[in-house]
Write a protein that holds these residues in place. Structure first.
Motif, PDB file in Angstrom:
ATOM      1  N   ARG A 128       3.945  -1.842   2.247  1.00  0.00           N
ATOM      2  CA  ARG A 128       2.802  -2.306   3.072  1.00  0.00           C
ATOM      3  C   ARG A 128       1.581  -2.350   1.981  1.00  0.00           C
ATOM      4  O   ARG A 128       1.492  -1.638   0.885  1.00  0.00           O
ATOM      5  CB  ARG A 128       2.617  -1.456   4.016  1.00  0.00           C
ATOM      6  CG  ARG A 128       3.651  -1.082   5.228  1.00  0.00           C
ATOM      7  CD  ARG A 128       3.989  -2.601   5.985  1.00  0.00           C
ATOM      8  NE  ARG A 128       5.241  -3.084   5.280  1.00  0.00           N
ATOM      9  CZ  ARG A 128       5.422  -4.443   5.245  1.00  0.00           C
ATOM     10  NH1 ARG A 128       4.827  -5.352   5.789  1.00  0.00           N
ATOM     11  NH2 ARG A 128       6.401  -4.721   4.736  1.00  0.00           N
ATOM     12  N   PRO A 129       0.461  -2.811   2.529  1.00  0.00           N
ATOM     13  CA  PRO A 129      -0.719  -2.463   1.627  1.00  0.00           C
ATOM     14  C   PRO A 129      -1.229  -1.294   1.664  1.00  0.00           C
ATOM     15  O   PRO A 129      -0.945  -0.301   2.569  1.00  0.00           O
ATOM     16  CB  PRO A 129      -1.903  -3.537   2.382  1.00  0.00           C
ATOM     17  CG  PRO A 129      -1.060  -4.322   3.558  1.00  0.00           C
ATOM     18  CD  PRO A 129       0.190  -3.873   3.569  1.00  0.00           C
ATOM     19  N   ALA A 130      -1.807  -0.855   0.416  1.00  0.00           N
ATOM     20  CA  ALA A 130      -2.236   0.476   0.296  1.00  0.00           C
ATOM     21  C   ALA A 130      -2.661   1.311   1.484  1.00  0.00           C
ATOM     22  O   ALA A 130      -2.356   2.398   1.667  1.00  0.00           O
ATOM     23  CB  ALA A 130      -2.928   0.711  -1.064  1.00  0.00           C
ATOM     24  N   HIS A 131      -3.725   0.693   2.118  1.00  0.00           N
ATOM     25  CA  HIS A 131      -4.339   1.302   3.118  1.00  0.00           C
ATOM     26  C   HIS A 131      -3.512   1.739   4.214  1.00  0.00           C
ATOM     27  O   HIS A 131      -4.012   2.557   5.186  1.00  0.00           O
ATOM     28  CB  HIS A 131      -5.714   0.605   3.512  1.00  0.00           C
ATOM     29  CG  HIS A 131      -5.593  -0.715   4.020  1.00  0.00           C
ATOM     30  ND1 HIS A 131      -5.262  -1.176   5.498  1.00  0.00           N
ATOM     31  CD2 HIS A 131      -5.383  -2.138   3.345  1.00  0.00           C
ATOM     32  CE1 HIS A 131      -4.895  -2.326   5.598  1.00  0.00           C
ATOM     33  NE2 HIS A 131      -5.046  -2.853   4.583  1.00  0.00           N
ATOM     34  N   SER A 132      -2.473   0.976   4.680  1.00  0.00           N
ATOM     35  CA  SER A 132      -1.861   1.289   5.832  1.00  0.00           C
ATOM     36  C   SER A 132      -0.714   2.142   5.421  1.00  0.00           C
ATOM     37  O   SER A 132       0.074   2.591   6.459  1.00  0.00           O
ATOM     38  CB  SER A 132      -1.553  -0.089   6.537  1.00  0.00           C
ATOM     39  OG  SER A 132      -0.475  -0.831   5.565  1.00  0.00           O
ATOM     40  N   ARG A 133      -0.161   2.288   4.184  1.00  0.00           N
ATOM     41  CA  ARG A 133       0.912   3.391   4.206  1.00  0.00           C
ATOM     42  C   ARG A 133       0.893   4.399   4.781  1.00  0.00           C
ATOM     43  O   ARG A 133       1.795   5.100   5.018  1.00  0.00           O
ATOM     44  CB  ARG A 133       1.166   3.081   2.559  1.00  0.00           C
ATOM     45  CG  ARG A 133       1.800   2.143   1.889  1.00  0.00           C
ATOM     46  CD  ARG A 133       2.110   2.209   0.529  1.00  0.00           C
ATOM     47  NE  ARG A 133       1.832   1.111  -0.260  1.00  0.00           N
ATOM     48  CZ  ARG A 133       1.436   0.994  -1.479  1.00  0.00           C
ATOM     49  NH1 ARG A 133       1.471   2.157  -2.222  1.00  0.00           N
ATOM     50  NH2 ARG A 133       1.174  -0.190  -1.996  1.00  0.00           N
ATOM     51  N   GLY A 134      -0.369   5.183   4.710  1.00  0.00           N
ATOM     52  CA  GLY A 134      -0.818   6.323   5.049  1.00  0.00           C
ATOM     53  C   GLY A 134      -0.210   6.493   6.378  1.00  0.00           C
ATOM     54  O   GLY A 134       0.402   7.429   6.865  1.00  0.00           O
ATOM     55  N   ASP A 209       7.131   4.187  -4.629  1.00  0.00           N
ATOM     56  CA  ASP A 209       5.848   3.938  -4.500  1.00  0.00           C
ATOM     57  C   ASP A 209       5.396   3.903  -6.253  1.00  0.00           C
ATOM     58  O   ASP A 209       4.591   2.983  -6.539  1.00  0.00           O
ATOM     59  CB  ASP A 209       5.043   5.218  -4.192  1.00  0.00           C
ATOM     60  CG  ASP A 209       3.758   4.896  -4.141  1.00  0.00           C
ATOM     61  OD1 ASP A 209       3.182   3.906  -3.906  1.00  0.00           O
ATOM     62  OD2 ASP A 209       2.936   6.163  -4.374  1.00  0.00           O
TER      63      ASP A 209
END
Lengths: 320, 374
Positions: A128-134, A209
């Motif tokens: 997923r894009p970095a900002h939605s992985r969280g 990751d």
């Protein structure tokens, strides 16, 4: 992710990289800085373990507890049973062996299911894009915030005879009578896989990751199919994650107590339940202690075997 | 745009096209957020040449490389490799290999296994894989490192392994994505020579991406200068440098003086230009440009194409001089406005420069003044 700090994750990491002797020597007396932590480990972890070990060689008290008389009877009883009327009539303890076998196979199956389900899950999150992985990681960890007992009852709600799966199948006319899932090994397996899945997903995610996406491109570029990129590049590189995840899932699975108790009913006991029984209704603390030590040996033996096997495979590939 | 290449002059005949790119477009994103990374790019890369895609970061050169490799699919346009349309084919189905910017060596394999990977995936017999791997190790002079892991060798050695790995399957085209940018200067110079040697020895078509104009000029048979998703000029390094097609190319390649000029007269394919301060020079007109008398145009003069001369047409004042060892740069303020940099070769006889504030006159060699079409 604090997961990398877990001992099992460290263990897996140290399998991969051999620390050069030089760095170890340079530290000299600095290990003394670890003394407070070591003290806690010795007294809080090894101490109780030592008590359990000592208890396993004592005689059970009439109303629980122990009498301070040395005895190997508890250890004998772990593997053998005596006839009630004729103590000399000794047979292998079939009930205990069945429980050992069930614990080990269920824990292995749980680990396998978690690996098979965890890999695509972790891969999905890692790509997923970095900002939605969280957010995805957060969703994976949400079950951790709920009491284990409640989660187990939730599973029960899904698989019991009047539960979600059976109701739907009955209404659709796929089956005529509910499938008995509760109080079977299958129920325990489902429950444990559900409960321990995040413990596989998180270390796998941590390994993925770090995986450089360009390595996969390089693989495709060098004429590998998608399957072969997975087989020759992805799997070897996320292996540390698999090892850490397998250890994290296998250990709590083999000692699981709540899940087999609720979903397996009284009949399908696992080691944890058997041990609890000795300290409770059984009033045989030494036997409980001996069983606990047996489980410890089983887990350590399984880990050593696993690490040896994986390590040899690694060495073999290096030579070949 | 004239297209002459060293390869062509060397062989005397025009080499066959290896990669044909026609009106290729690549758009990332959708709607308002859409970004046109490539805008109707048309190029022909010839068999066996060292072709360079040159441009600043974000100009689309890496996107073009990734389209040729097959990592991305074009939004529009045609792409042929060796005469065969490759649209829809994945990277594993194209006779093309890539040397990645960060090398992307497989960390869990030895150097030899990395090099043999492509052949192994192609299903070649073990013996052939071993033999070719050994040959490639020899080619990049890494025989001693065959059993090391990528983490156990230096950056320059990793670079060689990445090259060997991409060359081992004998691709028709080798794509190199800024492969030298991570190396220090000395190593970079070595690798430039090495790359030229490998290209000559293997005869494989090299497509090289770089933002370093010096690298592009020294290594390439032909260069395509790119900006904002377009190819601005394609040609041999000498042509690009000496006859830049527009302001961007002139500015990007080498140091250049830009001067405003007024067309005083047009005769045939040359024009008489009035430079700042009233100096009058003749300059050839680029193809397709026919200015009228009185039009304002921009001209470029390379710093090394002008010289100090008592009777030169341009006059100015020295502002400062910078000593570079082999040459000295004089920063001048021209009469009539405009800055000018003059590069003067230092020799045993001529060393040092006029003091700041002194008056000088400049002569420009014939053909040194280039009119830009912009």
């Amino acid at each position: 992710m604090a997961l990398r700090d877990l001992p099992a994750a460290d263990l897996a990491a140290s399998l991969e990289e051999e620390a050069p002797a030089a760095t170890r020597e340079r530290h000299g007396w600095k290990w003394l800085l670890c003394a407070p932590a070591l003290a806690v480990l010795v007294f809080a972890a090894s101490g109780p373990l030592l008590i359990v070990l000592v208890y396993s060689f004592l005689t059970p008290g009439s109303f629980g507890g122990v009498r301070w008389e040395f005895s190997t009877e508890a250890w004998f009883r772990v593997f053998f049973a005596r006839d009630i009327f004729d103590p000399e009539d000794v047979r292998p303890n079939a009930a205990h062996l069945a429980i050992f076998w069930r614990s080990v196979t269920l824990a292995l199956q749980t680990t396998l299911i978690c690996a098979v389900l965890g890999f695509p899950t972790a891969w999905f999150i890692a790509t997923r894009p970095a900002h939605s992985r969280g957010l995805w990681l957060f969703l994976i960890t949400i079950p951790f915030w709920t009491n284990l007992l409640i989660r187990t009852f939730a599973i029960q709600e899904v698989i019991r005879n009047q539960g979600l799966i059976n109701t739907v199948l009955l209404r659709l006319g796929v089956i005529d009578a509910p499938i008995q899932m509760m109080y079977t090994d299958f129920a325990i397996l489902i429950g444990m896989a559900y409960v321990f899945l995040p413990l596989m997903v998180l270390p796998l995610y941590a390994a993925m990751d770090k995986l450089d996406i360009r390595l996969l491109e390089a693989g495709y570029d060098l004429y590998a199919s998608r399957w072969r990129v997975l087989r020759h590049i992805v799997l070897p590189l996320v292996k540390p994650g698999f090892i850490a995840g397998s250890i994290l899932v296998f250990i709590p699975s083999i000692g699981a107590y709540v899940t087999p108790r609720v979903l397996g009913g009284g009949r399908n006991m696992m080691l944890g339940n058997l041990i609890e029984l000795q300290f409770g209704q059984g009033r045989n603390w030494p036997l409980g202690a001996a069983l606990a030590m047996t489980m410890l040996v089983l887990v350590v033996a399984a880990l050593v075997f696993y690490i040896r096997t994986v390590g040899r495979e690694e060495a073999g590939r290096r030579d070949g | 745009m004239r297209d002459t290449s060293a390869a062509e002059t060397r062989h005397g005949t025009q080499a066959a096209p290896e990669v044909e790119i026609e009106r290729l477009c690549k758009v990332f994103g959708l709607g308002v957020a859409a970004f046109r990374a490539l805008d109707e790019v048309t190029l022909t890369i010839r068999r066996g040449e060292f072709f360079t895609l040159l441009g600043p970061s974000g100009c689309g050169k890496t996107t073009l490389l990734r389209l040729i490799a097959g990592f991305e699919q074009p939004s529009a346009g045609a792409l042929r490799i060796n005469g065969r349309a490759v649209a829809g084919l994945g990277p594993n189905q194209r006779p093309v290999n890539t040397v990645f910017q960060n090398y992307a060596l497989f960390p869990h394999m030895t150097v030899a296994d990395n090099i043999g990977f492509g052949l192994k995936m192609l299903g070649r017999p073990r013996a052939e894989v071993r033999a070719t791997t050994a040959e490639m190790l020899r080619l990049v002079r890494m025989e001693a490192m065959a059993d090391r892991r990528p983490a156990e060798i230096s950056g320059g050695q990793q670079q060689r392994v990445a090259l060997a790995r991409a060359l081992a399957p004998r691709p028709r085209v080798l794509l190199l994505d800024e492969p030298l940018s991570a190396l220090d200067l000395k190593l970079r110079k070595e690798m430039q020579t090495e790359l030229k040697r490998l290209q000559a020895e293997t005869g494989i078509t090299f497509v090289f991406v770089t933002h370093d104009q010096q690298e592009a000029l020294t290594m390439s048979d032909r260069v395509a200068v790119m900006s904002a998703g377009r190819v601005l000029q394609t040609g041999a390094p000498e042509e690009i440098y000496n006859r830049p097609a527009d302001r961007f190319v002139a500015d990007f390649i080498g140091d250049t003086n830009f001067l405003d000029a007024e067309v005083a007269a047009v005769a045939g394919d040359a024009a008489e230009l009035r430079l700042p301060g009233g100096a009058v020079v003749w300059a050839g007109l680029p193809e397709g440009l026919r200015p009228a008398r009185g039009d304002r145009v921009t001209v470029v003069i390379r710093p090394e194409h002008a010289r100090l001369a008592e009777d030169g047409p341009l006059a100015g004042t020295v502002e400062r001089s910078v000593f570079f060892g082999t040459d000295t740069h004089l920063h001048l303020r021209l009469d009539g406005g405009g800055a000018f940099i003059l590069r003067r070769q230092n020799t045993a006889a001529v060393n040092g420069a006029p003091a700041p504030g002194s008056r000088v006159r400049l002569g420009v060699a014939e053909g040194a003044v280039q009119i830009l079409r912009d």
